[in-house]
Design an enzyme around this catalytic site. Structure first.
Site, PDB file in Angstrom:
ATOM      1  N   TYR A   1       2.670  -1.493  -4.029  1.00  0.00           N
ATOM      2  CA  TYR A   1       2.763  -1.733  -2.441  1.00  0.00           C
ATOM      3  C   TYR A   1       1.595  -3.256  -2.404  1.00  0.00           C
ATOM      4  O   TYR A   1       0.479  -3.026  -2.234  1.00  0.00           O
ATOM      5  CB  TYR A   1       2.016  -0.700  -1.515  1.00  0.00           C
TER       6      TYR A   1
ATOM      7  N   HIS B   1       6.285   7.096 -10.379  1.00  0.00           N
ATOM      8  CA  HIS B   1       6.822   6.259  -9.198  1.00  0.00           C
ATOM      9  C   HIS B   1       8.285   5.575  -9.828  1.00  0.00           C
ATOM     10  O   HIS B   1       8.168   4.993 -10.695  1.00  0.00           O
ATOM     11  CB  HIS B   1       6.088   5.098  -8.979  1.00  0.00           C
TER      12      HIS B   1
END
Length: 334
Positions: A55, A140
């Protein structure tokens, strides 16, 4: 705010703050707004915060860590993710990131679910967060990396948990099928499923949710708005679904859901948040926020009363399946 304690210890509030927007997802967010989002979430009772190196190439972690720095560490739960290792890339720093975040491309993301890659990724996350530990670590998006992630990746995380470095480990993905395989084959504590347990997509109910409940694995529901289509009281004509323009059929279905919600005095976003939490395997819903106003709106939507009659009518009309084992939400009118 209601919370659930996982078998191995971490406490997750029913609403968690997803920090992708703090990493300038799609457009820039100011430092002031990012801090405001965290502060307002805290003031609303949120104590679970989720981030990732992906992010904003680390920006989300830095901003989240700075905003939480003055909070008592024992009072909140932080999760981050591994699998995308940030590698300095000065030769591309003059360009913007091509991964969906409005930040300079000063790093590249290298897929790496090896032990060394995971340890280096976690070390970098701790530095950016300014913490000596995180509570939860997820693999992830290992969609294309099943072999390494399901062996070395999981083994490394389980080893860190067994050593007390982290409290709980899991996997976060945008699909349900592979998450079910992780639950079936490995010793994970929880999974984060994005967009697959929503008013418009119940594919997680096929296998993942029953299996997680059977195995005592917690489920965190993310992307419950399906990237936008369920985020407004009425879906706009240019609404997105899973980050793509929504089809006419999906918009029509969202409109039909909104019709029923209106008859019961509920907004579409309120129902979108309440629905995942009806399943007994779901321990938290994670919502993003870009500023204080969005954090307050998220909390108000969670707190809104959703009558059982709404779910009954949606099931009768074939717009939603029944949720197996779903109890009435505490405080929910019958």
């Amino acid at each position: 705010m209601r919370s659930r304690t996982l078998a191995r210890g971490p406490v997750l509030t029913a609403l968690g703050l997803g920090a992708a927007q703090l990493g300038n997802l799609a457009r820039k967010t100011s430092d002031t707004d990012a801090r405001g989002a965290v502060d307002a979430a805290w003031d609303s009772g949120v104590r679970y915060f989720d981030t990732a190196p992906h992010y904003g190439l680390g920006l989300s972690e830095r901003r989240l860590g700075a905003a939480l720095a003055r909070r008592p560490r024992a009072e909140y739960t932080v999760s981050t993710k591994v699998g995308r290792l940030l590698v300095p890339s000065p030769e591309t720093a003059h360009r913007l990131d091509d991964g969906g975040f409005a930040v300079p491309a000063a790093f590249r993301r290298d897929w790496d679910f090896s032990r060394d890659g995971i340890l280096r990724s976690l070390e970098g996350s701790l530095t950016r967060l300014g913490l000596d530990h995180v509570d939860i670590v997820y693999l992830h998006d290992p969609d294309e990396h099943w072999q390494q992630a399901s062996t070395t990746g999981v083994d490394t995380l389980v080893g860190l948990r067994d050593q007390g470095v982290v409290k709980a480990v899991g996997v976060g993905m945008n699909q349900a099928a592979m998450l079910a395989e992780f639950v079936r084959r490995s010793d994970v504590d929880l999974v984060m499923v994005a967009g697959r347990h929503t008013l418009l997509d119940q594919s997680a109910q096929d296998e993942l949710l029953p299996l997680a409940r059977e195995r005592g694995v917690g489920v965190v529901a993310a992307a419950v708005y399906n990237s936008g289509l369920l985020a407004a009281d009425r879906p706009p004509g240019d609404a997105t679904y899973d980050y793509q323009p929504a089809s006419r059929e999906l918009i029509a279905r969202a409109d039909a859901l909104a019709d029923v919600c209106e008859r019961h005095g509920v907004t579409l976003p309120e129902a979108a948040i309440a629905y995942p939490l009806r399943h007994p395997a779901v321990v938290s819903v994670v919502l993003g926020a870009r500023d204080a106003g969005q954090s307050r709106t998220n909390a108000a939507r969670l707190a809104a009363g959703v009558p059982n009659a709404l779910w009954t009518e949606l099931a009768d009309l074939g717009l939603l399946p029944e949720v197996p084992g779903a109890p009435s939400t505490p405080g929910e009118p019958s």
